[in-house]
Motif scaffolding. Sequence first.
Motif, PDB file in Angstrom:
ATOM      1  N   LEU A  16       1.035  -0.763   0.454  1.00 49.75           N
ATOM      2  CA  LEU A  16       0.369   0.032  -0.339  1.00 49.75           C
ATOM      3  C   LEU A  16       0.619   1.298   0.387  1.00 49.75           C
ATOM      4  O   LEU A  16       0.436   2.272  -0.559  1.00 49.75           O
ATOM      5  CB  LEU A  16      -1.008  -0.166   0.885  1.00 49.75           C
ATOM      6  N   TRP A  20       0.671   3.864  -3.251  1.00 48.68           N
ATOM      7  CA  TRP A  20       0.522   5.188  -2.747  1.00 48.68           C
ATOM      8  C   TRP A  20       2.001   6.188  -3.397  1.00 48.68           C
ATOM      9  O   TRP A  20       1.283   6.971  -3.773  1.00 48.68           O
ATOM     10  CB  TRP A  20      -0.074   5.689  -1.441  1.00 48.68           C
ATOM     11  N   TYR A  24       1.835   8.896  -6.259  1.00 45.79           N
ATOM     12  CA  TYR A  24       1.949  10.453  -6.416  1.00 45.79           C
ATOM     13  C   TYR A  24       2.471  10.333  -6.517  1.00 45.79           C
ATOM     14  O   TYR A  24       2.992  11.622  -6.974  1.00 45.79           O
ATOM     15  CB  TYR A  24       2.203  10.327  -4.790  1.00 45.79           C
ATOM     16  N   ARG A  30      -2.804   7.145 -12.011  1.00 42.73           N
ATOM     17  CA  ARG A  30      -4.217   7.847 -11.432  1.00 42.73           C
ATOM     18  C   ARG A  30      -5.424   7.271 -10.883  1.00 42.73           C
ATOM     19  O   ARG A  30      -5.848   6.703 -11.842  1.00 42.73           O
ATOM     20  CB  ARG A  30      -4.082   9.848 -10.924  1.00 42.73           C
ATOM     21  N   ASP A  34     -13.051  10.536  -8.240  1.00 38.76           N
ATOM     22  CA  ASP A  34     -12.674  10.478  -6.856  1.00 38.76           C
ATOM     23  C   ASP A  34     -11.779   8.735  -6.679  1.00 38.76           C
ATOM     24  O   ASP A  34     -12.086   8.733  -5.284  1.00 38.76           O
ATOM     25  CB  ASP A  34     -13.882  11.079  -5.930  1.00 38.76           C
ATOM     26  N   SER A  35     -11.641   8.324  -7.050  1.00 41.23           N
ATOM     27  CA  SER A  35     -11.831   7.015  -7.034  1.00 41.23           C
ATOM     28  C   SER A  35      -9.882   6.208  -6.681  1.00 41.23           C
ATOM     29  O   SER A  35      -9.551   5.192  -6.996  1.00 41.23           O
ATOM     30  CB  SER A  35     -11.806   5.741  -8.548  1.00 41.23           C
ATOM     31  N   ASN A  36      -9.132   7.215  -6.552  1.00 42.77           N
ATOM     32  CA  ASN A  36      -7.829   7.430  -6.845  1.00 42.77           C
ATOM     33  C   ASN A  36      -7.805   5.981  -5.407  1.00 42.77           C
ATOM     34  O   ASN A  36      -6.461   5.428  -5.287  1.00 42.77           O
ATOM     35  CB  ASN A  36      -7.093   8.772  -6.500  1.00 42.77           C
ATOM     36  N   GLY A  37      -8.180   6.289  -3.564  1.00 38.18           N
ATOM     37  CA  GLY A  37      -8.057   5.605  -2.805  1.00 38.18           C
ATOM     38  C   GLY A  37      -8.538   4.359  -3.619  1.00 38.18           C
ATOM     39  O   GLY A  37      -7.336   2.953  -2.639  1.00 38.18           O
ATOM     40  N   ILE A  40      -5.526   2.813  -5.110  1.00 35.07           N
ATOM     41  CA  ILE A  40      -4.235   2.910  -4.516  1.00 35.07           C
ATOM     42  C   ILE A  40      -4.309   1.098  -3.577  1.00 35.07           C
ATOM     43  O   ILE A  40      -3.765   0.205  -3.734  1.00 35.07           O
ATOM     44  CB  ILE A  40      -3.674   3.773  -3.524  1.00 35.07           C
ATOM     45  N   ILE A  41      -5.510   0.925  -3.309  1.00 34.49           N
ATOM     46  CA  ILE A  41      -6.119  -0.287  -2.757  1.00 34.49           C
ATOM     47  C   ILE A  41      -6.532  -1.562  -3.005  1.00 34.49           C
ATOM     48  O   ILE A  41      -5.735  -2.707  -2.872  1.00 34.49           O
ATOM     49  CB  ILE A  41      -7.642   0.146  -1.652  1.00 34.49           C
TER      50      ILE A  41
END
Length: 100
Positions: A16, A20, A24, A30, A34-37, A40-41
């Motif tokens: 993770l 990230w 970054y 990316r 808004d699905s960036n998080g 990453i997961i």
Amino acid sequence: MLRYTLMRLGILAGCLVVVWGLVYSGIAPRGLGDSNGMWIILLSLLISAPISFVVLRKERDRASIQIVERVDRVKSNLEANRSQEDDAADEVTRAQGQTS
């Protein structure tokens, strides 16, 4: 078993952090909007699974042996309880047959 789980979570956390950092810094793409998080997961899960499979092979085998031993112990306890119940039922049947 707990040790294997913690090691697996450690590998996931490491992936993770690496993913990230890659996202970054712009090396990895990316997510959309808004699905960036979530991106990453999911990417971390995808990368950590094969790493865990290879790196934790011995620990997984050790955990598997512990689970098999625990299941065998529970099965033997259940069988012992079942035989005690059968013995008690036989005694009741014999006692009823003698009083008749």
